[in-house]
Scaffold this motif. Sequence first.
Motif, PDB file in Angstrom:
ATOM      1  N   ASN A  39       0.800  -1.232   0.000  1.00 59.80           N
ATOM      2  CA  ASN A  39       0.000   0.000   0.000  1.00 59.80           C
ATOM      3  C   ASN A  39       0.830   1.278   0.000  1.00 59.80           C
ATOM      4  OD1 ASN A  39      -2.416  -1.448  -0.049  1.00 59.80           O
ATOM      5  ND2 ASN A  39      -2.378  -1.671   2.178  1.00 59.80           N
ATOM      6  N   ARG A  90      -0.776  -5.005 -11.462  1.00 55.01           N
ATOM      7  CA  ARG A  90      -2.089  -5.584 -11.649  1.00 55.01           C
ATOM      8  C   ARG A  90      -2.605  -5.165 -13.028  1.00 55.01           C
ATOM      9  NH1 ARG A  90      -5.593  -3.688  -7.001  1.00 55.01           N
ATOM     10  NH2 ARG A  90      -4.302  -5.172  -5.896  1.00 55.01           N
ATOM     11  N   TYR A 135      -5.370  -4.230 -16.108  1.00 49.57           N
ATOM     12  CA  TYR A 135      -6.631  -3.505 -16.202  1.00 49.57           C
ATOM     13  C   TYR A 135      -7.493  -4.253 -17.210  1.00 49.57           C
ATOM     14  CZ  TYR A 135      -5.121  -1.499 -20.651  1.00 49.57           C
ATOM     15  OH  TYR A 135      -4.709  -1.340 -21.939  1.00 49.57           O
ATOM     16  N   LYS A 180     -14.726   1.190 -13.054  1.00 51.06           N
ATOM     17  CA  LYS A 180     -14.850   0.585 -11.737  1.00 51.06           C
ATOM     18  C   LYS A 180     -13.447   0.331 -11.220  1.00 51.06           C
ATOM     19  CE  LYS A 180     -16.362  -3.333  -9.075  1.00 51.06           C
ATOM     20  NZ  LYS A 180     -15.091  -3.362  -8.405  1.00 51.06           N
ATOM     21  N   SER A 181     -13.112   0.965 -10.115  1.00 53.66           N
ATOM     22  CA  SER A 181     -11.794   0.790  -9.514  1.00 53.66           C
ATOM     23  C   SER A 181     -11.818  -0.368  -8.537  1.00 53.66           C
ATOM     24  CB  SER A 181     -11.369   2.064  -8.785  1.00 53.66           C
ATOM     25  OG  SER A 181     -11.251   3.122  -9.717  1.00 53.66           O
ATOM     26  N   VAL A 182     -10.658  -0.876  -8.200  1.00 52.37           N
ATOM     27  CA  VAL A 182     -10.532  -1.997  -7.273  1.00 52.37           C
ATOM     28  C   VAL A 182     -11.098  -1.640  -5.899  1.00 52.37           C
ATOM     29  CG1 VAL A 182      -8.865  -3.469  -6.078  1.00 52.37           C
ATOM     30  CG2 VAL A 182      -8.533  -2.914  -8.474  1.00 52.37           C
ATOM     31  N   ASP A 183     -10.904  -0.394  -5.476  1.00 50.25           N
ATOM     32  CA  ASP A 183     -11.296   0.003  -4.126  1.00 50.25           C
ATOM     33  C   ASP A 183     -12.716   0.552  -4.020  1.00 50.25           C
ATOM     34  OD1 ASP A 183     -10.678   2.212  -5.608  1.00 50.25           O
ATOM     35  OD2 ASP A 183      -9.420   3.170  -4.100  1.00 50.25           O
ATOM     36  N   THR A 184     -13.497   0.530  -5.107  1.00 55.50           N
ATOM     37  CA  THR A 184     -14.882   0.989  -5.055  1.00 55.50           C
ATOM     38  C   THR A 184     -15.804  -0.082  -5.611  1.00 55.50           C
ATOM     39  OG1 THR A 184     -14.718   2.049  -7.220  1.00 55.50           O
ATOM     40  CG2 THR A 184     -14.283   3.438  -5.304  1.00 55.50           C
ATOM     41  N   PRO A 185     -16.962  -0.277  -4.991  1.00 53.63           N
ATOM     42  CA  PRO A 185     -17.863  -1.341  -5.446  1.00 53.63           C
ATOM     43  C   PRO A 185     -18.688  -0.972  -6.676  1.00 53.63           C
ATOM     44  CG  PRO A 185     -18.794  -0.254  -3.536  1.00 53.63           C
ATOM     45  CD  PRO A 185     -17.433   0.355  -3.760  1.00 53.63           C
ATOM     46  N   ARG A 221      -5.910   3.300 -13.503  1.00 57.11           N
ATOM     47  CA  ARG A 221      -5.099   2.744 -12.406  1.00 57.11           C
ATOM     48  C   ARG A 221      -5.064   1.227 -12.509  1.00 57.11           C
ATOM     49  NH1 ARG A 221      -7.879   5.689  -7.424  1.00 57.11           N
ATOM     50  NH2 ARG A 221      -8.648   3.594  -7.376  1.00 57.11           N
ATOM     51  N   ASP A 241      -8.263  -1.372 -12.661  1.00 59.37           N
ATOM     52  CA  ASP A 241      -9.489  -0.721 -13.121  1.00 59.37           C
ATOM     53  C   ASP A 241     -10.175  -1.563 -14.193  1.00 59.37           C
ATOM     54  OD1 ASP A 241      -9.177   1.464 -11.477  1.00 59.37           O
ATOM     55  OD2 ASP A 241      -8.750   2.894 -13.087  1.00 59.37           O
TER      56      ASP A 241
END
Length: 118
Positions: free
Chosen positions: A11, A43, A45, A87-92, A106, A109
């Motif tokens: 992180n 990671r 995309y 849609k990002s990894v950290d948002t549903p 990112r 994504d």
Amino acid sequence: MSLIGQAPIGNLTLTEASQSIEARLKDGYLRDPKVTAELVKGRPYYILGEVNKPGEYAFVSGLTAMNAIASAGDFTYRADKGRILVKSVDTPNEREVVLTPSTVVRPGDTIRIRERFF
């Protein structure tokens, strides 16, 4: 690492990781360490919808949505070229984004290109 052992950098940005390792090396090991961190493989995309080759692609530093769309073989003739869904990894949830040359992608994504109505 041979002098400081495991260096937990989860992180952290690349700059923060470099600074953390430099600080640990300064603590009794080296006088003025210089550390450079580089992302070898990140990671992927994903790009879906109205592009010619939807799928998973390798993330590269500085990736923009326009570059991602070009990697996926450009828009189909039905594509909405003004707005995309991301849609990002950290948002549903997906969020609608106006497509500009500087729209950033990112790692992790998912980009979805919708069909235009007219």
